[in-house]
Structures are given as C-alpha cells and as structure tokens.
Design a protein around this motif. Structure first.
Motif, short mmCIF file in Angstrom:
data_model
loop_
_atom_site.label_atom_id
_atom_site.label_comp_id
_atom_site.label_asym_id
_atom_site.label_seq_id
_atom_site.Cartn_x
_atom_site.Cartn_y
_atom_site.Cartn_z
N TRP A 114 -67.57 11.24 -3.08
CA TRP A 114 -68.30 12.34 -3.72
C TRP A 114 -69.66 11.82 -4.13
O TRP A 114 -69.80 10.86 -4.89
CB TRP A 114 -67.51 12.82 -4.95
CG TRP A 114 -68.03 14.12 -5.50
CD1 TRP A 114 -67.62 15.38 -5.14
CD2 TRP A 114 -69.01 14.30 -6.52
NE1 TRP A 114 -68.30 16.32 -5.86
CE2 TRP A 114 -69.16 15.69 -6.72
CE3 TRP A 114 -69.79 13.44 -7.28
CZ2 TRP A 114 -70.04 16.23 -7.64
CZ3 TRP A 114 -70.68 13.96 -8.20
CH2 TRP A 114 -70.80 15.35 -8.38
N SER A 115 -70.70 12.42 -3.60
CA SER A 115 -72.05 11.88 -3.80
C SER A 115 -72.90 12.83 -4.62
O SER A 115 -72.65 14.05 -4.66
CB SER A 115 -72.72 11.63 -2.45
OG SER A 115 -72.80 12.82 -1.70
N ILE A 116 -73.90 12.27 -5.25
CA ILE A 116 -74.82 13.05 -6.06
C ILE A 116 -76.05 13.40 -5.24
O ILE A 116 -76.74 12.52 -4.73
CB ILE A 116 -75.25 12.27 -7.32
CG1 ILE A 116 -74.04 11.90 -8.17
CG2 ILE A 116 -76.23 13.08 -8.14
CD1 ILE A 116 -74.37 11.02 -9.35
N ASN A 117 -76.29 14.69 -5.07
CA ASN A 117 -77.51 15.17 -4.45
C ASN A 117 -77.97 16.39 -5.23
O ASN A 117 -77.37 16.74 -6.25
CB ASN A 117 -77.30 15.47 -2.96
CG ASN A 117 -76.12 16.40 -2.73
OD1 ASN A 117 -76.02 17.45 -3.37
ND2 ASN A 117 -75.22 16.00 -1.83
N LEU A 118 -79.00 17.03 -4.77
CA LEU A 118 -79.57 18.16 -5.52
C LEU A 118 -78.56 19.28 -5.68
O LEU A 118 -78.45 19.88 -6.76
CB LEU A 118 -80.82 18.68 -4.81
CG LEU A 118 -81.57 19.83 -5.53
CD1 LEU A 118 -82.00 19.39 -6.93
CD2 LEU A 118 -82.76 20.30 -4.70
N THR A 168 -75.09 19.14 -5.53
CA THR A 168 -73.98 18.78 -6.42
C THR A 168 -74.46 18.64 -7.87
O THR A 168 -73.72 18.95 -8.80
CB THR A 168 -73.32 17.47 -5.97
OG1 THR A 168 -74.31 16.43 -5.89
CG2 THR A 168 -72.66 17.64 -4.61
N LEU A 169 -75.72 18.18 -8.04
CA LEU A 169 -76.27 18.07 -9.38
C LEU A 169 -76.40 19.45 -10.03
O LEU A 169 -76.06 19.63 -11.20
CB LEU A 169 -77.63 17.38 -9.32
CG LEU A 169 -78.30 17.09 -10.68
CD1 LEU A 169 -77.47 16.12 -11.49
CD2 LEU A 169 -79.71 16.53 -10.46
#
Length: 248
Positions: free
Chosen positions: A128-132, A134-135
């Motif tokens: 699970w990654s943080i990008n615009l 998901t943020l």
C-alpha cells in the motif's frame, strides 16, 4: 470505588465479546452515575486512546496493520476529532443524548452489514503506497470519522473499518488492526479538544481506565469459549443497547 467496580464488570463483558464499548461507558456514566453527557463523552473518547493502544500493539505483532494507512487516517482523524469536540461544546445536553444514541444505532447497522453481508477480502496490503490519490482518500476518511468521534464521543470503529475496506482497499483482517491504530491519535485529538473546553475529568478518567482495562484483560481470555454467532450478535447489540440506555 463504585465506578471502578462497575467498569471492571463492564470491561470484562466487553473484553469477552471483543467490542469497544465506548457507547456503553457513556450510557452507564450518564444513566447510573448522573455524569453530565459532555464529560462522559470526553472520558469515553480519551479512555479509548489507552485501550486502543494496547490493541494496536497486539495487532501489529500479528501483522494485521498497514502502518502507513493507519497513521495517515489517524493523523487526519486527530484533526477532525479536535474539530468535533469543539462542535460538541455547542450542542445542548438533551440534544446530545439523542444524537449520540442515533450514531450508536447507525454503528450497529454498519456492523450488521460488515459481519453478515460483506465478503472477506484478503490481499497483500504491504505494498500500500502513498500517492496523491491515497493521501486525499485518507484525509477524507480520517477527517470525517474524526469529526464523528469528537462530536459524539464514540470510536467510529465500524465507519473507519468500512472506509479502510472500500475506500483504501485494505483486506478485512488488516482493516480491523489498522482501525485500532487509527483510533489512537483520533482519541488523543478529541481528548485534547474536550480538555480545552473544560469537559475532561481526570479522576473519572482514571477510574474508568483502571476498571475497563483490568476487566477487558481477564474477559478476553474467555472469548474462545463462545460460538461466533453469539459473539457477532453481542457486537451488534452492544451499541444498540447503549443507544437505548442513552435515550432513557
């Protein structure tokens, strides 16, 4: 001492069925001990910071937490909870009883949906990654559930779990553990907000914590003795019964 003993019994029951029980704590404090509703909300919400911390640690050891998702949702949720506590200060006492009861009924309905109608979904969420995107999703989920928690003094567990499942794509197993992590900063944010409004009674908080944490520890040891159907029913009935008591 009466409050400690009552919370000891209540904590044992909640630990036994695996429910958070913030609504029950609010209902018992207001109905039995005549604690003003806003102080009961502040006590219940702040107590969750401590009880959820131990639960989050346990889930972390079992690998049930997406740390990045939990911290993001919890961080935004803390802001929402602080705002919610300020909103709560303006809601009249009589209205607050009914509004909190309504939120508990809604929590019960969401638990019915999650426990009986939602299929288990297992997937690898370690990536699970943080990008615009998901943020933004984490911010929307955190702020909204945080406002609910701060305003009504409840943990918003079903709301957060369903949001993690459907909004952020976590598995059912990790949505449960990640919710416990997210609740910690949410409870802290709400507790700070209520404290700044003069609603937090530290002595009452300590009484509730001593009773519920000891009771939950011993009650949890007997959970495996009960059939799953009974546990699911008890999890749903806990917020529903709490709502009925608040209406009284």
């Amino acid at each position: 001492m009466a409050i400690v003993l009552t919370m000891l019994v209540l904590g044992a029951i909640l630990g036994f069925i695996g429910a958070g029980g913030s609504g029950f704590i609010i209902a018992i404090l207001t109905l039995v001990y005549k604690v003003p509703i806003h102080i009961a909300l502040a006590t219940s919400l702040t107590a969750m910071a401590f009880t959820s911390l131990s639960g989050a640690f346990s889930h972390y050891r079992e690998g049930n937490i997406s740390v990045k998702a939990g911290l993001l949702v919890g961080g935004f949720g803390a802001v929402g909870a602080f705002i919610g506590s300020k909103i709560a200060a303006f809601i009249p006492t009589n209205d607050m009883h009914y509004l909190t009861a309504g939120m508990l009924f809604l929590s019960a309905l969401l638990l019915v949906f999650r426990l009986f109608f939602m299929k288990k979904r297992e997937k690898n969420t370690d990536a699970w990654s943080i990008n615009l995107v998901t943020l933004m999703k984490a911010a929307i989920l955190g702020i909204n559930t945080g406002i609910l928690s701060g305003t009504f003094g409840i943990g918003s567990t079903p709301f957060i779990q369903l949001g993690l499942l459907t909004f952020l794509g976590l598995s059912l197993r990790q949505s449960v553990g990640t919710t416990m992590l997210a609740i910690v900063p949410i409870a802290v944010g709400g507790g700070v907000g209520f404290s700044s409004e003069g609603f937090l009674d530290v002595v009452l908080l300590l009484q509730v914590l001593v009773g519920t944490m000891l009771g939950a520890y011993f009650g949890a040891k007997f959970t495996n003795l009960v059939p799953k159907a009974i546990l699911k029913t008890a999890m749903i009935m806990t917020p529903a019964l709490s709502a009925l008591l608040l209406i009284l």
